[in-house]
Design a protein around this motif. Structure first.
Motif, PDB file in Angstrom:
ATOM      1  N   UNK A   4      88.388  37.759  50.246  1.00 19.98           N
ATOM      2  CA  UNK A   4      87.101  37.815  49.774  1.00 19.98           C
ATOM      3  C   UNK A   4      86.109  37.526  50.748  1.00 19.98           C
ATOM      4  N   UNK A   5      85.761  38.686  51.584  1.00 16.28           N
ATOM      5  CA  UNK A   5      84.547  38.669  52.818  1.00 16.28           C
ATOM      6  C   UNK A   5      83.580  38.148  52.545  1.00 16.28           C
ATOM      7  N   UNK A   6      82.724  38.583  51.258  1.00  9.37           N
ATOM      8  CA  UNK A   6      81.570  37.979  51.010  1.00  9.37           C
ATOM      9  C   UNK A   6      81.568  36.596  50.448  1.00  9.37           C
ATOM     10  N   UNK A   7      82.488  36.348  50.078  1.00  8.37           N
ATOM     11  CA  UNK A   7      82.505  34.828  49.494  1.00  8.37           C
ATOM     12  C   UNK A   7      82.779  33.963  50.583  1.00  8.37           C
ATOM     13  N   UNK A   8      83.816  34.306  51.780  1.00 12.73           N
ATOM     14  CA  UNK A   8      83.818  33.381  52.801  1.00 12.73           C
ATOM     15  C   UNK A   8      82.750  33.376  53.714  1.00 12.73           C
ATOM     16  N   UNK A   9      81.846  34.518  53.788  1.00 11.16           N
ATOM     17  CA  UNK A   9      80.619  34.644  54.455  1.00 11.16           C
ATOM     18  C   UNK A   9      79.794  33.724  53.763  1.00 11.16           C
ATOM     19  N   UNK A  10      79.621  33.479  52.272  1.00 10.27           N
ATOM     20  CA  UNK A  10      78.554  32.861  51.792  1.00 10.27           C
ATOM     21  C   UNK A  10      79.042  31.347  51.450  1.00 10.27           C
ATOM     22  N   UNK A  11      80.262  30.905  52.073  1.00 10.69           N
ATOM     23  CA  UNK A  11      80.539  29.242  52.167  1.00 10.69           C
ATOM     24  C   UNK A  11      79.904  28.880  53.015  1.00 10.69           C
ATOM     25  N   UNK A  12      79.747  29.448  54.284  1.00 13.54           N
ATOM     26  CA  UNK A  12      78.996  28.912  55.206  1.00 13.54           C
ATOM     27  C   UNK A  12      77.597  28.371  55.105  1.00 13.54           C
ATOM     28  N   UNK A  13      76.869  28.616  53.848  1.00 10.91           N
ATOM     29  CA  UNK A  13      75.619  28.154  53.661  1.00 10.91           C
ATOM     30  C   UNK A  13      75.773  26.806  52.875  1.00 10.91           C
ATOM     31  N   UNK A  14      76.913  26.521  52.417  1.00 11.37           N
ATOM     32  CA  UNK A  14      77.009  25.289  51.980  1.00 11.37           C
ATOM     33  C   UNK A  14      77.991  24.239  53.010  1.00 11.37           C
ATOM     34  N   UNK A  15      78.645  24.493  53.768  1.00 12.25           N
ATOM     35  CA  UNK A  15      79.800  23.960  54.470  1.00 12.25           C
ATOM     36  C   UNK A  15      79.179  23.952  55.916  1.00 12.25           C
TER      37      UNK A  15
END
Length: 324
Positions: A4-15
């Motif tokens: 899930x490339x987009x999901x993994x990319x989006x996680x950085x905005x939280x973590x």
């Protein structure tokens, strides 16, 4: 295995804490840009240039270089004046090849613009609430994930493990499945977890709302936080409004004083005031408080009328008993 490339990319905005904090500061800056309205600014200066320097650093200077007007951000140096404030202002600007010290006392070389009386700005507030909110939302995200695991399953051998995975995948996909082997059931063990995440999730949601409301209140935005889970009365709303007004008034006063000094020194006609949206919000708050006061006064008068009616009926009943 699916990625899930987009999901993994989006996680950085939280973590990614630095990225989260920078985005939070930018969001708060965008809200604050709408607070004040400037008129008749020189073409070389935009409102966002002034406000960003003031909101993040608490101060900047307005000056003229190469026949153009600019606002510069810098830092203070030198010896304090009689009121213990530094008045030498050092500016470094690569684009203009500028490295210069300005005298701000008596508007000698420039005019100092202050965000507030203490030259603080909002960076310390943005950072504090951004860090608190990030910690809260990361905890909330982790608890949400852990709530998917009400119990653990252990198997005695690899065959049972493989059959268990097949069974769970069928259930996950919505397919009906039947267990016909008693040995399969006996080889499985489940361990219930002490799961109190539901209450913790509720607490974190309330904490999240509290931090957001506190951050908005800190910069003068009205955001009531009702921990009572009840309606707020007039005094509580008025108390919240009273805590917002002084900061906005102080910021507006500092800007007006600076604009008046700029107009006098450079022969300009710059004006600053609260934006129409901000004025409308203040008026809405005052109107809502007035409506609540009228409602409370009406409720009080209704209670008094009801008590008077009950007392009258009680008195009539006593008199009738005496006559009998």
């Amino acid at each position: 295995m699916k990625k899930y490339y987009q999901f993994e990319f989006g996680k950085k905005f939280l973590y990614n804490k630095d990225l989260y904090l920078q985005n939070f500061i930018n969001d708060m800056l965008c809200r604050c840009y709408a607070m004040f309205e400037y008129r008749n600014l020189p073409d070389s200066i935009k409102k966002q240039n002034i406000e960003k320097y003031l909101l993040l650093n608490g101060h900047c200077i307005f000056t003229k270089e190469n026949d153009s007007f600019y606002v510069f951000n810098g830092d203070f140096s030198g010896v304090e004046n009689v009121y213990h404030k530094l008045h030498k202002y050092i500016v470094v600007n690569v684009a203009l090849n500028l490295n210069k010290e300005y005298e701000t006392e008596d508007n000698t070389d420039c005019v100092l613009i202050e965000n507030d009386s203490e030259r603080q700005g909002f960076f310390h507030l943005f950072s504090k609430y951004g860090i608190m909110l990030n910690d809260c939302e990361v905890s909330l995200n982790m608890l949400t994930i852990l709530s998917r695991i009400p119990y653990l399953i252990s198997s005695a051998d690899e065959k049972t493990k493989a059959n268990t995975e097949i069974f769970l995948n069928k259930i996950k996909n919505g397919d009906f499945s039947i267990i016909s082997d008693n040995a399969f059931i006996e080889s499985l063990k489940t361990f219930s977890l002490n799961n109190t995440s539901n209450r913790q999730i509720t607490d974190l949601i309330e904490l999240n709302q509290y931090i957001k409301a506190s951050s908005f209140n800190a910069i003068g935005l009205n955001a009531n936080w009702n921990s009572k889970r009840e309606r707020l009365n007039t005094s509580e709303i008025s108390l919240n409004e009273d805590s917002l007004t002084p900061l906005i008034e102080n910021m507006l006063y500092s800007r007006k004083e600076a604009m008046n000094a700029i107009n006098e020194k450079y022969g300009l006609n710059i004006e600053v005031d609260l934006s129409n949206v901000w004025k409308q919000k203040e008026q809405e708050i005052k109107t809502s408080i007035a409506d609540l006061k009228d409602k409370e006064n009406f409720d009080d008068s209704s209670k008094v009328s009801l008590n008077d009616t009950v007392n009258e009926k009680t008195t009539e009943g006593v008199e009738n008993e005496k006559n009998v």
